[in-house]
Design a protein around this motif. Structure first.
Motif, PDB file in Angstrom:
ATOM      1  N   ASP A  18      -1.414   0.172  -0.268  1.00 16.72           N
ATOM      2  CA  ASP A  18      -0.540  -0.324   0.787  1.00 16.72           C
ATOM      3  C   ASP A  18      -0.396  -1.837   0.660  1.00 16.72           C
ATOM      4  O   ASP A  18      -1.202  -2.507   0.024  1.00 16.72           O
ATOM      5  CB  ASP A  18      -1.098   0.020   2.174  1.00 16.72           C
ATOM      6  CG  ASP A  18      -0.904   1.488   2.533  1.00 16.72           C
ATOM      7  OD1 ASP A  18      -0.096   2.167   1.867  1.00 16.72           O
ATOM      8  OD2 ASP A  18      -1.566   1.957   3.474  1.00 16.72           O
ATOM      9  N   GLU A  19       0.638  -2.372   1.294  1.00 16.43           N
ATOM     10  CA  GLU A  19       0.863  -3.807   1.316  1.00 16.43           C
ATOM     11  C   GLU A  19       0.684  -4.285   2.751  1.00 16.43           C
ATOM     12  O   GLU A  19       1.305  -3.753   3.673  1.00 16.43           O
ATOM     13  CB  GLU A  19       2.269  -4.139   0.827  1.00 16.43           C
ATOM     14  CG  GLU A  19       2.540  -5.627   0.782  1.00 16.43           C
ATOM     15  CD  GLU A  19       3.869  -5.949   0.117  1.00 16.43           C
ATOM     16  OE1 GLU A  19       4.462  -6.978   0.473  1.00 16.43           O
ATOM     17  OE2 GLU A  19       4.311  -5.174  -0.756  1.00 16.43           O
ATOM     18  N   TYR A  20      -0.203  -5.288   2.915  1.00 17.12           N
ATOM     19  CA  TYR A  20      -0.490  -5.834   4.233  1.00 17.12           C
ATOM     20  C   TYR A  20       0.014  -7.269   4.270  1.00 17.12           C
ATOM     21  O   TYR A  20      -0.372  -8.082   3.443  1.00 17.12           O
ATOM     22  CB  TYR A  20      -1.999  -5.799   4.505  1.00 17.12           C
ATOM     23  CG  TYR A  20      -2.569  -4.395   4.479  1.00 17.12           C
ATOM     24  CD1 TYR A  20      -2.634  -3.629   5.634  1.00 17.12           C
ATOM     25  CD2 TYR A  20      -3.028  -3.839   3.291  1.00 17.12           C
ATOM     26  CE1 TYR A  20      -3.143  -2.337   5.615  1.00 17.12           C
ATOM     27  CE2 TYR A  20      -3.538  -2.546   3.250  1.00 17.12           C
ATOM     28  CZ  TYR A  20      -3.597  -1.798   4.416  1.00 17.12           C
ATOM     29  OH  TYR A  20      -4.100  -0.529   4.385  1.00 17.12           O
ATOM     30  N   GLU A  21       0.866  -7.568   5.224  1.00 14.58           N
ATOM     31  CA  GLU A  21       1.418  -8.907   5.326  1.00 14.58           C
ATOM     32  C   GLU A  21       1.210  -9.436   6.746  1.00 14.58           C
ATOM     33  O   GLU A  21       1.597  -8.790   7.728  1.00 14.58           O
ATOM     34  CB  GLU A  21       2.903  -8.900   4.980  1.00 14.58           C
ATOM     35  CG  GLU A  21       3.492 -10.289   4.888  1.00 14.58           C
ATOM     36  CD  GLU A  21       4.900 -10.294   4.326  1.00 14.58           C
ATOM     37  OE1 GLU A  21       5.678 -11.153   4.734  1.00 14.58           O
ATOM     38  OE2 GLU A  21       5.203  -9.421   3.463  1.00 14.58           O
ATOM     39  N   ASN A  34     -12.163   1.101  -1.452  1.00 16.85           N
ATOM     40  CA  ASN A  34     -11.289   0.939  -2.605  1.00 16.85           C
ATOM     41  C   ASN A  34      -9.992   0.260  -2.165  1.00 16.85           C
ATOM     42  O   ASN A  34      -9.181   0.860  -1.472  1.00 16.85           O
ATOM     43  CB  ASN A  34     -10.996   2.303  -3.228  1.00 16.85           C
ATOM     44  CG  ASN A  34     -10.231   2.202  -4.521  1.00 16.85           C
ATOM     45  OD1 ASN A  34      -9.794   1.132  -4.930  1.00 16.85           O
ATOM     46  ND2 ASN A  34     -10.059   3.329  -5.184  1.00 16.85           N
ATOM     47  N   PHE A  35      -9.824  -1.007  -2.564  1.00 16.01           N
ATOM     48  CA  PHE A  35      -8.605  -1.762  -2.259  1.00 16.01           C
ATOM     49  C   PHE A  35      -7.662  -1.768  -3.464  1.00 16.01           C
ATOM     50  O   PHE A  35      -6.649  -2.448  -3.442  1.00 16.01           O
ATOM     51  CB  PHE A  35      -8.937  -3.214  -1.938  1.00 16.01           C
ATOM     52  CG  PHE A  35      -9.603  -3.470  -0.618  1.00 16.01           C
ATOM     53  CD1 PHE A  35     -10.138  -2.465   0.159  1.00 16.01           C
ATOM     54  CD2 PHE A  35      -9.705  -4.769  -0.147  1.00 16.01           C
ATOM     55  CE1 PHE A  35     -10.760  -2.736   1.371  1.00 16.01           C
ATOM     56  CE2 PHE A  35     -10.319  -5.055   1.053  1.00 16.01           C
ATOM     57  CZ  PHE A  35     -10.845  -4.041   1.818  1.00 16.01           C
ATOM     58  N   SER A  36      -7.993  -1.049  -4.507  1.00 20.40           N
ATOM     59  CA  SER A  36      -7.243  -1.122  -5.760  1.00 20.40           C
ATOM     60  C   SER A  36      -5.741  -0.977  -5.542  1.00 20.40           C
ATOM     61  O   SER A  36      -5.297  -0.099  -4.803  1.00 20.40           O
ATOM     62  CB  SER A  36      -7.722  -0.048  -6.735  1.00 20.40           C
ATOM     63  OG  SER A  36      -9.063  -0.300  -7.092  1.00 20.40           O
ATOM     64  N   THR A  37      -5.016  -1.859  -6.181  1.00 24.12           N
ATOM     65  CA  THR A  37      -3.557  -1.968  -6.176  1.00 24.12           C
ATOM     66  C   THR A  37      -2.955  -2.290  -4.805  1.00 24.12           C
ATOM     67  O   THR A  37      -1.741  -2.249  -4.639  1.00 24.12           O
ATOM     68  CB  THR A  37      -2.861  -0.726  -6.781  1.00 24.12           C
ATOM     69  OG1 THR A  37      -3.074   0.403  -5.942  1.00 24.12           O
ATOM     70  CG2 THR A  37      -3.351  -0.443  -8.199  1.00 24.12           C
ATOM     71  N   SER A  38      -3.777  -2.616  -3.819  1.00 25.33           N
ATOM     72  CA  SER A  38      -3.262  -3.046  -2.519  1.00 25.33           C
ATOM     73  C   SER A  38      -2.758  -4.479  -2.633  1.00 25.33           C
ATOM     74  O   SER A  38      -3.107  -5.196  -3.572  1.00 25.33           O
ATOM     75  CB  SER A  38      -4.354  -2.988  -1.451  1.00 25.33           C
ATOM     76  OG  SER A  38      -4.808  -1.675  -1.264  1.00 25.33           O
ATOM     77  N   ARG A  39      -1.954  -4.896  -1.661  1.00 26.46           N
ATOM     78  CA  ARG A  39      -1.487  -6.275  -1.603  1.00 26.46           C
ATOM     79  C   ARG A  39      -1.804  -6.836  -0.234  1.00 26.46           C
ATOM     80  O   ARG A  39      -1.496  -6.226   0.787  1.00 26.46           O
ATOM     81  CB  ARG A  39       0.013  -6.345  -1.833  1.00 26.46           C
ATOM     82  CG  ARG A  39       0.418  -5.992  -3.220  1.00 26.46           C
ATOM     83  CD  ARG A  39       1.907  -6.184  -3.397  1.00 26.46           C
ATOM     84  NE  ARG A  39       2.304  -5.622  -4.667  1.00 26.46           N
ATOM     85  CZ  ARG A  39       3.522  -5.199  -4.927  1.00 26.46           C
ATOM     86  NH1 ARG A  39       4.457  -5.286  -4.024  1.00 26.46           N
ATOM     87  NH2 ARG A  39       3.805  -4.698  -6.112  1.00 26.46           N
ATOM     88  N   PHE A  40      -2.414  -8.043  -0.250  1.00 27.09           N
ATOM     89  CA  PHE A  40      -2.719  -8.750   0.982  1.00 27.09           C
ATOM     90  C   PHE A  40      -2.008 -10.097   0.913  1.00 27.09           C
ATOM     91  O   PHE A  40      -2.304 -10.914   0.047  1.00 27.09           O
ATOM     92  CB  PHE A  40      -4.226  -8.945   1.147  1.00 27.09           C
ATOM     93  CG  PHE A  40      -4.980  -7.652   1.259  1.00 27.09           C
ATOM     94  CD1 PHE A  40      -5.116  -7.011   2.486  1.00 27.09           C
ATOM     95  CD2 PHE A  40      -5.555  -7.066   0.145  1.00 27.09           C
ATOM     96  CE1 PHE A  40      -5.796  -5.805   2.589  1.00 27.09           C
ATOM     97  CE2 PHE A  40      -6.245  -5.870   0.235  1.00 27.09           C
ATOM     98  CZ  PHE A  40      -6.371  -5.233   1.463  1.00 27.09           C
TER      99      PHE A  40
END
Length: 187
Positions: A18-21, A34-40
């Motif tokens: 997921d992408e968190y903005e 597991n944060f793999s491939t997430s976007r912060f």
């Protein structure tokens, strides 16, 4: 999925990919997650346990960590493009920043015991009032880095770039450790 401007409290699991903005994470226990491939992007983590989190290809852009426990994180596996994070009063023991571009990164009041900064670029970085016991600096660029108030610092000036670095006088023995010189006051 894009998740924007949300506040998460006491979260115990995070969906990777997921992408968190603009999100804030408070008192979350995400250890071993597991944060793999997430976007912060422009996110803040406060009082969270993130120890041993997997960050393979995770993006961190303008992310702030405050009072977080972050033991054993392999930041060198994260997405290096535009990596920007600051750490305030965090415990980062045994974490790895191998070959990372950490220019102008900020570590303030952090515990960095046995952290690996080998071949990283910490030029213009700030490591203020940090415990650097056993931290590894091997072919690291520390030019103009500020170590004010930091302690337990051992850096070999022959294999690291330290030009114009700001190092407390009390840490002089750590710059001379390889020479086995005993430094003390005249009696």
């Amino acid at each position: 999925m894009l998740i924007a401007d949300k506040k998460f409290e006491r979260l115990e699991k995070l969906n990777n990919r997921d992408e968190y903005e603009g999100c804030t994470f408070l008192n979350c226990n995400l250890a071993d997650g597991n944060f793999s491939t997430s976007r912060f992007i422009e996110c803040e983590f406060v009082d969270c346990n993130l120890s041993n989190v997997l960050v393979g290809e995770t993006s961190f852009r303008e992310v702030t960590f405050k009072n977080c426990k972050m033991i054993g994180i392999q930041f060198d596996t994260s997405n290096q493009l535009l990596f920007e994070a600051s750490f305030d009063n965090c415990q980062l023991d045994h974490s790895v920043f191998f070959q990372m571009k950490l220019k102008q990164s900020h570590f303030k009041g952090c515990q960095l015991i046995e952290v690996d900064f080998s071949e990283a670029d910490l030029s213009n970085g700030k490591l203020i009032s940090c415990d650097l016991s056993g931290a590894k600096f091997d072919h690291t660029n520390l030019e103009k880095a500020d170590f004010s108030g930091s302690f337990n610092l051992v850096i070999d000036p022959e294999i690291n770039k330290i030009s114009q670095a700001k190092i407390p006088f009390s840490q002089l023995p750590g710059l001379l450790a390889r020479y086995n010189i005993k430094i003390g006051k005249d009696s």
